[in-house]
Design a protein around this motif. Structure first.
Motif, PDB file in Angstrom:
ATOM      1  N   ALA A  84      14.931  35.534  68.177  1.00 33.32           N
ATOM      2  CA  ALA A  84      14.991  35.469  69.639  1.00 33.32           C
ATOM      3  C   ALA A  84      16.041  36.429  70.191  1.00 33.32           C
ATOM      4  CB  ALA A  84      15.290  34.038  70.083  1.00 33.32           C
ATOM      5  N   LEU A  85      17.187  36.448  69.576  1.00 28.81           N
ATOM      6  CA  LEU A  85      18.244  37.340  70.065  1.00 28.81           C
ATOM      7  C   LEU A  85      17.809  38.795  69.896  1.00 28.81           C
ATOM      8  CD1 LEU A  85      21.419  35.442  68.775  1.00 28.81           C
ATOM      9  CD2 LEU A  85      20.469  35.469  71.103  1.00 28.81           C
ATOM     10  N   VAL A  86      17.166  39.098  68.779  1.00 31.97           N
ATOM     11  CA  VAL A  86      16.683  40.459  68.567  1.00 31.97           C
ATOM     12  C   VAL A  86      15.609  40.810  69.604  1.00 31.97           C
ATOM     13  CG1 VAL A  86      15.361  41.897  66.968  1.00 31.97           C
ATOM     14  CG2 VAL A  86      17.314  40.576  66.141  1.00 31.97           C
ATOM     15  N   ALA A  87      14.824  39.807  69.994  1.00 32.98           N
ATOM     16  CA  ALA A  87      13.775  40.054  70.991  1.00 32.98           C
ATOM     17  C   ALA A  87      14.343  40.222  72.394  1.00 32.98           C
ATOM     18  CB  ALA A  87      12.763  38.913  70.968  1.00 32.98           C
ATOM     19  N   ASN A  91      27.851  29.884  64.798  1.00 36.11           N
ATOM     20  CA  ASN A  91      26.957  30.188  65.917  1.00 36.11           C
ATOM     21  C   ASN A  91      27.465  31.407  66.697  1.00 36.11           C
ATOM     22  OD1 ASN A  91      26.837  26.604  66.555  1.00 36.11           O
ATOM     23  ND2 ASN A  91      25.487  27.801  65.219  1.00 36.11           N
ATOM     24  N   VAL A  92      28.741  31.394  66.974  1.00 37.04           N
ATOM     25  CA  VAL A  92      29.334  32.519  67.722  1.00 37.04           C
ATOM     26  C   VAL A  92      29.267  33.799  66.891  1.00 37.04           C
ATOM     27  CG1 VAL A  92      31.477  33.401  68.713  1.00 37.04           C
ATOM     28  CG2 VAL A  92      30.793  31.018  69.130  1.00 37.04           C
ATOM     29  N   GLU A  93      29.502  33.670  65.601  1.00 39.76           N
ATOM     30  CA  GLU A  93      29.449  34.830  64.696  1.00 39.76           C
ATOM     31  C   GLU A  93      28.078  35.513  64.735  1.00 39.76           C
ATOM     32  OE1 GLU A  93      30.809  34.392  60.404  1.00 39.76           O
ATOM     33  OE2 GLU A  93      28.633  34.447  60.122  1.00 39.76           O
ATOM     34  N   VAL A  96      24.726  40.188  66.436  1.00 43.42           N
ATOM     35  CA  VAL A  96      23.584  40.798  67.123  1.00 43.42           C
ATOM     36  C   VAL A  96      24.072  41.637  68.303  1.00 43.42           C
ATOM     37  CG1 VAL A  96      21.466  40.368  68.424  1.00 43.42           C
ATOM     38  CG2 VAL A  96      21.988  38.988  66.398  1.00 43.42           C
ATOM     39  N   ALA A  97      25.064  41.121  69.029  1.00 46.24           N
ATOM     40  CA  ALA A  97      25.535  41.832  70.225  1.00 46.24           C
ATOM     41  C   ALA A  97      26.086  43.211  69.870  1.00 46.24           C
ATOM     42  CB  ALA A  97      26.607  40.999  70.945  1.00 46.24           C
TER      43      ALA A  97
END
Lengths: 297, 297, 297, 297
Positions: free
Chosen positions: A197-200, A217-219, A224-225
């Motif tokens: 999802a983050l990649v999308a 979770n933050v890592e 991704v960011a």
């Protein structure tokens, strides 16, 4: 109107005392712990917060407790859903009054709603408040499935600015981007889909996992960011067994069991919900041991 | 404990006045009309009666109105379902106090329930009252799907004596008979399955159709009861378009629209539910014309 | 053109010798046994006859063997399906030449076919032969699901006169009657739906069960035909465990196992198909014991 | 044994001449074009190559043509699937003889296969050849759905070293990694899942898209390989409408139509398959215009 959320949106449980009342002291501590660990937003009264099982008074108390304690350090997204439009509007107004940054609405069903009924429901909420509204799609809990076309239609309502998609189907996110453009503010609500999802293009990840593994979770979010795919994949597969487990066996049951294993007493669930079965608690214990979040014995 | 129902179990809507309050006067008239037409039992506060959209006070008023008006002429089956066990027990007690013959419980879900949670829910209700309990399975509305094995397990609880099966899958009824024996008291809750279900051994047919075609409903029941397969099939295919229509578009919307077409004003639905869309009202009008239930213009 | 079938349409397996060749002698005996027991039609080269696993030569040999042995005593319905239209037409012509009463075509899929492609396929077969054609819908084997609307469209092709519906969904039969009228010649292909389908108006029941319980199959048909619902229901529930078992575990495997248990050696299945697993053979033995079709030990 | 594939695995169609014979000259040109554009492997006789619709002789001719033309410049993965084990083994042997790098097997179904039957099928192929075998899971075409547990079991057979997963469900890939470790060689077979699959760790992308947009396909692969998420996402969303279209309407139909629009005559499809419907060709033309792959008029 803008979409005020980004990153890890943490969903606190609603803890109860032994006598079955909302345990506001523990809820406050959970908020503090999550903020200390670096989550980017707080979302009380979600599915994890057993919203539909609470009385109106309890809902208002939880909203107020979390928003007040967050005290503007991070944005707050308060769940205000009800089966009837009248009650949803009531809770949305209350959330705005106590200072929520935004509200989240999952259209609940007993009778399946037509698209026009769903739109009318959100329009009524939008007329009643002036803070942003997130549409929450989760057919597994709410009983209605809002497809990308319906979500796109709802995003045209004035202060409906965000979508939380919890079907776990990445194709729906692709479709939403195609319908609404790359700037659409959608969030992942299916834990095991976090990486895809983050990649999308998801702006954030709505999750109860920060009760247990907030730093992981933050890592993942941060990897991704900054575009570090290798690190993101490693972090994702590391936390995946836990994410799969809590989804498979229900967030309130599993988060309560995890907190108990970690040494925090959270009180009974509200019937008909019951504690996680002992055999499953053992599986969870092994998962937590692997994640090194259990206290020394 | 016995299963007090047999035949056509009629489900009245909950009509509202223009100001949105329960219209008890019209509800009373609907009860009278159904009894005059020969239905065999009355079931207020079902899905048709929009149970989950009502306040606790409204629910109690509806239960009392229907049970009192039936006055023992036929058995009454009162819906008492709630998301929490505590509220379900509360309404079950109230139903018994006002004189209901039996109560019906659909286990509602936000979080999916485990079998143990479902059993615990029914056991709590069973401990609280001494009239018979019907288990209602309807995943399309309640969000939980109780398979035949789970239903058989629930039937072992002391005064759980009846099952209303609404999935529309006749194989489940076969399986229930195989698990519980031919004497199991199951009822059909899926209108278009009426013929197959009665032939499979259903003791009755739970339906909102008697608002419109009570005599056809009773005719089908009686044809099967006396073993006249030819007449049963003819009656079934005659009423089938109406049965399919009300299931496809939602019982509260379609029954309200049919009553309006027949000349009875039933007031607004409770939001987010809206009236049947005009295009569909026209289709319904054609179906009612074929059935010759519309007044002369 | 008429629909030449009515009643119990029996589907013989294709037995093999130990060396893996079609065992025409045993096939002949199976035909004789079925006719002696009173079935109303024979359908070689169905799913039970493992049609798609045979070579073209084997298919032709089986068709010829069964049609010749039936010798007009009952109608024959020969399966002629292939993935390509060209091969289907080839086999349809052959079936007509050897004297089949009708052919059955299931549109097979690798690529899902559009409705136009399906219609074109049947039109090509219809142009090539002058005996009636039955459309066979069975998405579980063929991979394509022909809904009632598509079936109705196919029935408008000149000598497409029959439908075999194997989804096990009685609602589709209701819909077919609504679309095509009460005279539509549809047949039940889902064993556990036999009672509901016949009551809904099916002209016959296509089944492999007559290898084992032909008299029970005929008994059910006759009870419905004379309108004796009580006897029909009793007969149906008696044979239901066997019908459920053969559908759950695959007709070729289970019929072969049943014949072996009853003392007839039927040879190996064609790989990748394997014999029924030993644990399941034991369950089958118990079912056959209940049905009193096993020889004395 | 190793997994010889990585990157864009291109699936050529099987073109036909106007008289319906395999057009080997055009097939050769397609191979040359794909190699010139930089694809990393060639996979003749896949779903795109309409494998199941070909005769044994045609299959062998296609395999030989593509493998010979590739001439070792890239690895070749030859489809050898058949409904029976005997024919699958036959084609696997032929592929090895003509020099294929590996073979791909999708377990086809008419009767659903048990896990033991599937394992037996692959063991028979593995015993017969000494080049690597890829398991292909695609329930939409093959009719069988091999879950991650079954795939993991098949990967324990000696030269079964690769999995092509075409369900479009990224969660299955996660599960496969969890069961088999990060080194498992899995490939994405669902075009619209390409980005999510590669991020999840897929070694390659099996696709027919290189007939039309080979450079975009390679660009996406390379962006993920070098960890440039931004570029990968941009490339993915650019090609997504084309990927969705070819999956929605069938690869043989849509690739043939695209080639025709681009100026290459590919001959008729094999009946019952028909050309893409005119209205859809227009939609495809718009998509290709956006992608700037159509010749100047």
């Amino acid at each position: 109107m803008s979409a005020p959320l980004r990153g890890i949106v943490a969903y606190p449980i609603t803890p109860f005392t032994d006598s079955g009342r909302v345990d506001e002291r523990l809820l406050t501590r959970i908020v503090d712990d999550m903020l200390a660990a670096g989550v980017h937003a707080l979302a009380p009264l979600g599915s994890t917060g057993v919203l539909p099982y609470l009385t109106d008074d309890e809902r208002e108390a939880v909203a107020e407790t979390v928003v007040k304690r967050a005290a503007g350090r991070v944005p707050t997204l308060v769940g205000v859903s009800s089966l009837t439009t009248e009650r949803t509007v009531h809770h949305a107004r209350h959330a705005e009054q106590v200072g929520a940054s935004a509200v989240m609405v999952i259209p609940l069903s007993y009778w399946k709603l037509t698209d026009d009924e769903i739109v009318g429901h959100f329009e009524a909420v939008a007329r009643a408040i002036s803070i942003p509204i997130a549409v929450y799609n989760n057919p597994a809990t709410g009983g209605l499935d809002l497809g990308p076309e319906t979500l796109a239609r709802l995003l045209q309502i004035d202060n409906v600015t965000m979508v939380k998609e919890s079907t776990g189907d990445v194709h729906r996110m692709h479709r939403l981007v195609q319908l609404c453009g790359e700037q659409v503010a959608f969030y992942n609500g299916s834990n095991p889909l976090a990486l895809a999802a983050l990649v999308a293009g998801a702006r954030g990840w709505c999750t109860a996992a920060p009760h247990v593994i907030p730093r992981l979770n933050v890592e993942l979010w941060e990897a991704v960011a900054r575009g570090d795919l290798e690190a993101a994949r490693r972090s994702f597969y590391r936390q995946l067994p836990f994410l799969q487990f809590i989804v498979a066996h229900g967030l309130p049951r599993t988060i309560a069991a995890a907190l108990e294993l970690m040494g925090t007493r959270v009180g009974p669930l509200r019937a008909p919900l019951r504690p996680l079965e002992p055999g499953r608690v053992e599986v969870l214990r092994q998962i937590l041991l692997e994640l090194q979040v259990l206290p020394e014995r």
